[in-house]
Design a protein around this motif. Structure first.
Motif, PDB file in Angstrom:
ATOM      1  N   LEU A   1       0.762  -1.031   0.019  1.00 36.28           N
ATOM      2  CA  LEU A   1      -0.054   0.052   0.020  1.00 36.28           C
ATOM      3  C   LEU A   1       0.873   1.494   0.018  1.00 36.28           C
ATOM      4  O   LEU A   1       1.743   1.474   0.757  1.00 36.28           O
ATOM      5  N   ASN A   2       0.831   2.068  -0.750  1.00 36.08           N
ATOM      6  CA  ASN A   2       1.516   3.369  -1.085  1.00 36.08           C
ATOM      7  C   ASN A   2       0.900   4.522  -0.344  1.00 36.08           C
ATOM      8  O   ASN A   2      -0.044   5.016  -0.811  1.00 36.08           O
ATOM      9  N   LYS A   3       1.322   4.680   0.761  1.00 36.96           N
ATOM     10  CA  LYS A   3       0.754   5.634   1.551  1.00 36.96           C
ATOM     11  C   LYS A   3       1.325   7.340   1.247  1.00 36.96           C
ATOM     12  O   LYS A   3       0.715   8.059   1.823  1.00 36.96           O
ATOM     13  N   ARG A   4       2.305   7.305   0.442  1.00 42.75           N
ATOM     14  CA  ARG A   4       2.683   8.705  -0.105  1.00 42.75           C
ATOM     15  C   ARG A   4       1.803   9.301  -1.107  1.00 42.75           C
ATOM     16  O   ARG A   4       2.271  10.489  -1.329  1.00 42.75           O
ATOM     17  N   GLY A   5       1.248   8.310  -1.791  1.00 42.10           N
ATOM     18  CA  GLY A   5       0.752   9.192  -3.097  1.00 42.10           C
ATOM     19  C   GLY A   5      -0.527   9.671  -2.744  1.00 42.10           C
ATOM     20  O   GLY A   5      -1.179   9.976  -1.642  1.00 42.10           O
ATOM     21  N   THR A   6      -1.176  10.559  -3.855  1.00 41.58           N
ATOM     22  CA  THR A   6      -2.080  11.355  -3.711  1.00 41.58           C
ATOM     23  C   THR A   6      -3.744  10.863  -3.450  1.00 41.58           C
ATOM     24  O   THR A   6      -4.611  10.843  -2.880  1.00 41.58           O
ATOM     25  N   THR A   7      -3.622   9.365  -4.168  1.00 47.98           N
ATOM     26  CA  THR A   7      -4.734   8.541  -4.099  1.00 47.98           C
ATOM     27  C   THR A   7      -5.016   8.000  -2.648  1.00 47.98           C
ATOM     28  O   THR A   7      -6.059   8.030  -1.998  1.00 47.98           O
ATOM     29  N   TYR A   8      -3.907   7.639  -1.978  1.00 47.48           N
ATOM     30  CA  TYR A   8      -4.226   7.254  -0.426  1.00 47.48           C
ATOM     31  C   TYR A   8      -4.402   8.671   0.262  1.00 47.48           C
ATOM     32  O   TYR A   8      -5.321   8.503   1.175  1.00 47.48           O
ATOM     33  N   ARG A   9      -3.809   9.672  -0.018  1.00 48.87           N
ATOM     34  CA  ARG A   9      -4.237  10.887   0.732  1.00 48.87           C
ATOM     35  C   ARG A   9      -5.634  11.431   0.700  1.00 48.87           C
ATOM     36  O   ARG A   9      -6.121  12.184   1.554  1.00 48.87           O
ATOM     37  N   ALA A  10      -6.102  10.997  -0.324  1.00 49.20           N
ATOM     38  CA  ALA A  10      -7.590  11.373  -0.808  1.00 49.20           C
ATOM     39  C   ALA A  10      -8.646  10.444   0.188  1.00 49.20           C
ATOM     40  O   ALA A  10      -9.808  10.749  -0.093  1.00 49.20           O
ATOM     41  N   LEU A  11      -8.086   9.277   0.918  1.00 53.88           N
ATOM     42  CA  LEU A  11      -8.927   8.588   1.627  1.00 53.88           C
ATOM     43  C   LEU A  11      -9.379   9.473   2.878  1.00 53.88           C
ATOM     44  O   LEU A  11      -8.599  10.345   3.471  1.00 53.88           O
ATOM     45  N   THR A  12     -10.536   9.172   3.481  1.00 53.49           N
ATOM     46  CA  THR A  12     -11.113   9.920   4.410  1.00 53.49           C
ATOM     47  C   THR A  12     -10.187   9.213   5.553  1.00 53.49           C
ATOM     48  O   THR A  12      -9.675   8.375   5.555  1.00 53.49           O
ATOM     49  N   ASP A  13     -10.184  10.152   7.000  1.00 55.39           N
ATOM     50  CA  ASP A  13      -9.674   9.768   8.168  1.00 55.39           C
ATOM     51  C   ASP A  13     -10.284   8.151   8.592  1.00 55.39           C
ATOM     52  O   ASP A  13      -9.411   7.478   8.979  1.00 55.39           O
ATOM     53  N   GLU A  14     -11.365   8.304   8.320  1.00 62.20           N
ATOM     54  CA  GLU A  14     -12.231   6.983   8.745  1.00 62.20           C
ATOM     55  C   GLU A  14     -11.445   5.921   7.874  1.00 62.20           C
ATOM     56  O   GLU A  14     -11.026   4.657   8.431  1.00 62.20           O
ATOM     57  N   GLN A  15     -11.280   5.785   6.581  1.00 61.37           N
ATOM     58  CA  GLN A  15     -11.062   4.963   5.763  1.00 61.37           C
ATOM     59  C   GLN A  15      -9.785   4.508   6.112  1.00 61.37           C
ATOM     60  O   GLN A  15      -9.380   3.360   6.269  1.00 61.37           O
ATOM     61  N   LYS A  16      -8.753   5.564   6.570  1.00 56.77           N
ATOM     62  CA  LYS A  16      -7.233   5.262   6.685  1.00 56.77           C
ATOM     63  C   LYS A  16      -7.068   4.495   8.120  1.00 56.77           C
ATOM     64  O   LYS A  16      -6.400   3.722   8.263  1.00 56.77           O
ATOM     65  N   SER A  17      -8.011   4.875   9.116  1.00 57.42           N
ATOM     66  CA  SER A  17      -7.875   4.360  10.456  1.00 57.42           C
ATOM     67  C   SER A  17      -8.428   2.874  10.543  1.00 57.42           C
ATOM     68  O   SER A  17      -8.071   2.198  11.254  1.00 57.42           O
ATOM     69  N   THR A  18      -9.388   2.689   9.565  1.00 56.29           N
ATOM     70  CA  THR A  18     -10.020   1.173   9.524  1.00 56.29           C
ATOM     71  C   THR A  18      -9.322   0.200   8.600  1.00 56.29           C
ATOM     72  O   THR A  18      -9.583  -0.725   8.293  1.00 56.29           O
ATOM     73  N   LEU A  19      -8.188   0.666   7.947  1.00 53.03           N
ATOM     74  CA  LEU A  19      -7.577  -0.273   6.869  1.00 53.03           C
ATOM     75  C   LEU A  19      -7.185  -1.491   7.542  1.00 53.03           C
ATOM     76  O   LEU A  19      -6.412  -1.488   8.479  1.00 53.03           O
ATOM     77  N   ASP A  20      -7.295  -2.407   6.793  1.00 49.54           N
ATOM     78  CA  ASP A  20      -6.812  -3.696   7.182  1.00 49.54           C
ATOM     79  C   ASP A  20      -6.708  -4.460   5.710  1.00 49.54           C
ATOM     80  O   ASP A  20      -6.716  -3.797   4.632  1.00 49.54           O
ATOM     81  N   GLU A  21      -6.178  -5.560   5.816  1.00 49.60           N
ATOM     82  CA  GLU A  21      -5.770  -6.506   4.535  1.00 49.60           C
ATOM     83  C   GLU A  21      -6.862  -6.522   3.537  1.00 49.60           C
ATOM     84  O   GLU A  21      -6.651  -6.147   2.385  1.00 49.60           O
ATOM     85  N   ASN A  22      -8.286  -6.581   4.045  1.00 52.68           N
ATOM     86  CA  ASN A  22      -9.331  -6.789   3.031  1.00 52.68           C
ATOM     87  C   ASN A  22      -9.738  -5.545   2.397  1.00 52.68           C
ATOM     88  O   ASN A  22     -10.022  -5.428   1.306  1.00 52.68           O
ATOM     89  N   SER A  23      -9.897  -4.392   3.311  1.00 55.33           N
ATOM     90  CA  SER A  23     -10.144  -3.158   2.898  1.00 55.33           C
ATOM     91  C   SER A  23      -9.107  -2.717   1.802  1.00 55.33           C
ATOM     92  O   SER A  23      -9.201  -2.110   1.137  1.00 55.33           O
ATOM     93  N   ALA A  24      -7.761  -2.970   2.427  1.00 58.42           N
ATOM     94  CA  ALA A  24      -6.682  -2.204   1.483  1.00 58.42           C
ATOM     95  C   ALA A  24      -6.698  -3.386   0.107  1.00 58.42           C
ATOM     96  O   ALA A  24      -6.659  -2.376  -1.068  1.00 58.42           O
ATOM     97  N   LYS A  25      -7.034  -4.412   0.055  1.00 57.70           N
ATOM     98  CA  LYS A  25      -6.934  -5.248  -1.155  1.00 57.70           C
ATOM     99  C   LYS A  25      -8.129  -4.401  -2.146  1.00 57.70           C
ATOM    100  O   LYS A  25      -7.966  -4.119  -3.289  1.00 57.70           O
ATOM    101  N   GLN A  26      -9.404  -4.060  -1.557  1.00 56.61           N
ATOM    102  CA  GLN A  26     -10.744  -3.504  -2.216  1.00 56.61           C
ATOM    103  C   GLN A  26      -9.993  -1.900  -2.764  1.00 56.61           C
ATOM    104  O   GLN A  26     -10.272  -1.803  -3.817  1.00 56.61           O
ATOM    105  N   HIS A  27      -9.339  -1.416  -1.919  1.00 56.64           N
ATOM    106  CA  HIS A  27      -8.983  -0.045  -2.331  1.00 56.64           C
ATOM    107  C   HIS A  27      -7.967  -0.254  -3.632  1.00 56.64           C
ATOM    108  O   HIS A  27      -7.901   0.659  -4.443  1.00 56.64           O
ATOM    109  N   LEU A  28      -6.873  -1.050  -3.449  1.00 58.28           N
ATOM    110  CA  LEU A  28      -6.103  -1.478  -4.623  1.00 58.28           C
ATOM    111  C   LEU A  28      -6.951  -1.863  -5.926  1.00 58.28           C
ATOM    112  O   LEU A  28      -6.315  -1.577  -6.709  1.00 58.28           O
ATOM    113  N   LEU A  29      -7.653  -2.693  -5.784  1.00 58.78           N
ATOM    114  CA  LEU A  29      -8.429  -3.064  -6.859  1.00 58.78           C
ATOM    115  C   LEU A  29      -9.212  -1.939  -7.450  1.00 58.78           C
ATOM    116  O   LEU A  29      -9.114  -1.630  -8.861  1.00 58.78           O
TER     117      LEU A  29
END
Length: 115
Positions: free
Chosen positions: A55-83
């Motif tokens: 998961l690239n946390k430096r990019g603009t796509t990651y930074r566009a996630l809400t604070d809630e999305q970032k705080s609840t990231l886990d392997e399953n939600s990360a996979k969906q975000h990457l898809l």
């Protein structure tokens, strides 16, 4: 066979491609946007490299996630975000001789490819 995964307009991808070309390393480039990405491929990346590393946390796509999305990231939600947004995958990922490598540093590539 060496495969590089990424998106072509990424500066790090451009540097990695230049390195491989300059050192006569044959490779195939897999463009996430053109060639797509599957859940199976992401799971392979996670298994080999760790989901938090992929998961690239430096990019603009990651930074566009809400604070809630970032705080609840886990392997399953990360996979969906990457898809949904392959630009959020750290780049490049290279598979060479069945080993997985993440990122680009010339010294690391010297070791991998024996340049």
């Amino acid at each position: 066979m060496t495969i590089m995964y990424g998106i072509p307009n990424c500066d790090t991808i451009k540097k990695a491609k230049k390195y491989l070309n300059d050192n006569n390393v044959e490779f195939t480039f897999h463009d996430y946007r053109k060639d797509g990405i599957s859940a199976d491929l992401i799971e392979q990346f996670f298994a080999q490299l760790g989901w938090e590393n992929v998961l690239n946390k430096r990019g603009t796509t990651y930074r566009a996630l809400t604070d809630e999305q970032k705080s609840t990231l886990d392997e399953n939600s990360a996979k969906q975000h990457l898809l949904d947004s392959p630009a959020m995958i750290k780049r490049p990922i290279i598979i060479h001789k069945e080993h997985y490598y993440l990122g680009f540093k010339a010294a690391q590539y010297d070791e991998i490819f024996g340049a």
